[in-house]
Design an enzyme around this catalytic site. Structure first.
Site, PDB file in Angstrom:
ATOM      1  N   ASP A 468       0.818  -1.161  -0.051  1.00  0.00           N
ATOM      2  CA  ASP A 468       0.010   0.031  -0.122  1.00  0.00           C
ATOM      3  C   ASP A 468       0.909   1.188  -0.191  1.00  0.00           C
ATOM      4  OD1 ASP A 468      -2.329  -1.440  -0.006  1.00  0.00           O
ATOM      5  OD2 ASP A 468      -2.653  -1.227   2.108  1.00  0.00           O
ATOM      6  N   GLU A 494      -3.698  -2.281  -9.063  1.00  0.00           N
ATOM      7  CA  GLU A 494      -2.387  -1.566  -9.178  1.00  0.00           C
ATOM      8  C   GLU A 494      -2.428  -0.758 -10.751  1.00  0.00           C
ATOM      9  OE1 GLU A 494      -1.479  -5.823 -10.502  1.00  0.00           O
ATOM     10  OE2 GLU A 494      -2.778  -4.774  -9.084  1.00  0.00           O
TER      11      GLU A 494
END
Length: 592
Positions: A468, A494
């Site tokens: 993250d 992503e």
């Protein structure tokens, strides 16, 4: 308002004041003397004497006899307004009027209270009754001496002395502001009151109508309750000051007797309904909410019993008993809600406090505790207007906070919480408008799909918390690297997407290359470990009028796949058209 229920409650506490301050007259020859030539502009009950009936009604002759045999029974009020409180015995006002001229003088005698049930005017000379007039709520408007909302009588006082007697009877609070003036001064006073009430009622009706419109638009019950609260305030005061009977029900005498306590019930109920809705007591204070509902049901029940038994005086006492409870509850709810963190409740609390202070000043004024003045007499009216305006501000403040919360919620729904970028929903809401504009203008526009290479291995090797952090760091770099006017968003996982308005394929390629190079040089440190990432980019552009944004995004995603197939850390660009698409893969080995 001087005829409003707040006043009556406070008068219960001060109604004995004038009796205590009263002074007995010495003898009949010492009766107060009023100069018929004078034009008294203000209330002048302190210029007459009065006698209180002791349970049994007195006739005109009996009063005359008492004045002659025992003048010490007559009392002298010390204020221009005589106030004996709720459910008082009838009173007689007496004075001699002297006319030292050679001709008659026309004067209007009136009692400026619209809720008195019966007022009898007697004019006599040498103990002989010359004329009698009658007025009050028990008398139909056309049958009164003068067809006005307040008890009045016009009389031409002959030369010499004329005895003036008035008998005032009411189950409501005994408030007697006596006026003795010319017709012109009386008209001027009535005109002032008409302007004043027009302003008060205008403000209240405007607020009521506005909130009714808000209710129709937003369907929030608090707007409906506030609209009823302000509208019924007008109705209850109009029923008490005589405006209702003068304009709407001139012959409905029985209705006039029951309208004030009934409307007081409705006013209290609507006020509590608004307060509970505005302060959300059903959720925040369920116990208090049940108490309020119980009080409302009990009041309606007792009022119905009083009406069935024709006990109007008892109904009034019941109404005035509920008033202090209503006041305390309103203040308590406002203070407790404010202290509980509801900032909008401060307007509610201050508004209720303004009406209470106004009522207190008016009550003390009409009771003679403080010097009589127009400002003091109408303090409750002013307080209620302040109350209404502050409650309107409370509603406006609540509406503003709700709007801010709604905007925040909508914004949150369009923003990715991790990266702070637009999410897919936020991106599409903006990108679709820009794409349509470009289509109409026939200008260039491109879409880029961006994916972090081997991001799953970062999560597997370092954990999702580190993943993250990497994702946030890359998002910040992309945001910093984009041009002003480009629209960047996290598409999911992503993946990122970028809309480039007014941009052809060559320029889009240049922007994408800057993105690729900056991310390649980016380092993320984790406990002494350096993490590096690369990205792959697919670009598609609009080349035909009916190529949609959805189609272009799909083509850019295909180009992204091509960049990954070719080895990642690359940019693939193709042409979006009706016929086919050509894919150009740029192998950037020279940059490695």
């Amino acid at each position: 308002m001087h005829q409003h229920w707040f006043l009556f409650f406070l008068l219960i506490a001060v109604n004995l004041t004038t009796c205590v301050l009263a002074e007995p007259a010495k003898d009949e020859s010492a009766l107060p003397l009023i100069d018929a030539r004078a034009d008294y502009e203000g209330a002048m009950a302190d210029r007459v004497a009065y006698l209180v009936e002791q349970g049994e009604a007195l006739s005109f002759d009996e009063v005359q006899s008492l004045i002659s045999t025992n003048p010490a029974l007559l009392m002298r009020p010390q204020s221009g307004v005589l106030a004996n409180g709720l459910n008082s015995d009838a009173i007689w006002l007496v004075a001699n009027v002297s006319n030292s001229t050679d001709g008659p003088i026309l004067r209007r005698v009136s009692v400026g209270t619209g809720w008195l049930e019966r007022v009898d005017f007697y004019f006599l000379t040498d103990r002989q009754l010359l004329q009698q007039f009658v007025s009050g709520d028990r008398i139909a408007l056309e049958q009164r001496a003068i067809a006005k909302r307040i008890p009045s009588a016009d009389y031409r006082f002959p030369p010499g002395e004329t005895r003036l007697l008035l008998r005032v009877e009411t189950a409501d609070p005994m408030v007697v502001p006596l006026y003795f003036s010319s017709i012109a001064v009386s008209h001027s006073r009535e005109q002032f009151e008409a302007i004043f009430f027009s302003f008060i009622y205008g403000v209240m009706f405007a607020l009521s109508t506005y909130n009714l419109m808000l209710f129709a638009g937003f369907r929030k019950r608090r707007y409906l309750f506030y609209s009823l609260y302000t509208a019924i305030f007008v109705v209850v005061t109009a029923s008490y000051n005589g405006i209702g009977m003068a304009l709407l029900w001139p012959d409905a005498v029985r209705w006039q007797q029951w309208a004030p306590p009934l409307f007081m019930l409705c006013f209290v109920s609507s006020g509590l309904a608004f307060a509970t809705s505005f302060l959300k007591t059903r959720v925040r204070r369920p116990g208090l909410h049940k108490v309020i509902k119980t009080i409302g049901v009990a009041y309606f029940t007792f009022f119905g019993i009083c009406f069935a038994l024709d006990k109007q005086g008892l109904a009034l006492q019941l109404a005035f008993l509920v008033v202090p409870v209503f006041t305390v509850l309103m203040l308590y709810m406002g203070v407790s809600s404010w202290m509980g963190g509801n900032q909008s409740a401060r307007y509610f609390m201050l508004g209720t406090l303004a009406s209470v202070i106004g009522a207190f000043v008016t009550a003390l004024t009409v009771a003679g505790v403080i010097s009589y003045s127009q400002l003091g007499y109408y303090a409750l009216d002013i307080g209620m207007v302040v109350d209404a305006i502050l409650l309107m501000l409370a509603l406006a403040d609540l509406a503003r906070k709700n709007k801010e919360a709604r905007v925040t919620a909508e914004r949150t729904a369009q923003v990715d919480l991790l990266t702070g970028l637009n999410n897919r929903r936020g991106f599409l809401s903006v990108a679709e408008s820009l794409w349509s504009l470009a289509t109409r203008k026939g200008s260039n526009v491109c879409v880029a799909m961006i994916d972090i290479d081997h991001f799953k291995s970062i999560n597997d090797q370092y954990g999702h918390a580190v993943g993250d952090r990497v994702l946030k760091k890359i998002a910040d770099e992309l945001e910093k690297s984009r041009r002003k006017g480009d629209v960047l968003a996290r598409w999911g996982g992503e993946e990122f997407t970028l809309l480039l308005p007014e941009t052809d394929e060559a320029e889009a390629l240049s922007v994408a290359e800057r993105f690729r190079r900056n991310i390649e040089q980016l380092e993320v440190n984790d406990c002494g470990r350096t993490i590096r990432c690369t990205i792959s980019v697919g670009i598609a552009s609009r080349h035909a009028q009916h190529v949609t944004l959805e189609h272009a995004i799909s083509r850019a995603d295909e180009e992204l796949y091509q960049a990954k197939v070719q080895g990642r850390n690359q940019i693939s660009t193709g042409r979006t058209s009706d016929a086919a698409s050509a894919t150009q893969t740029l192998l950037l080995s020279s940059e490695h």
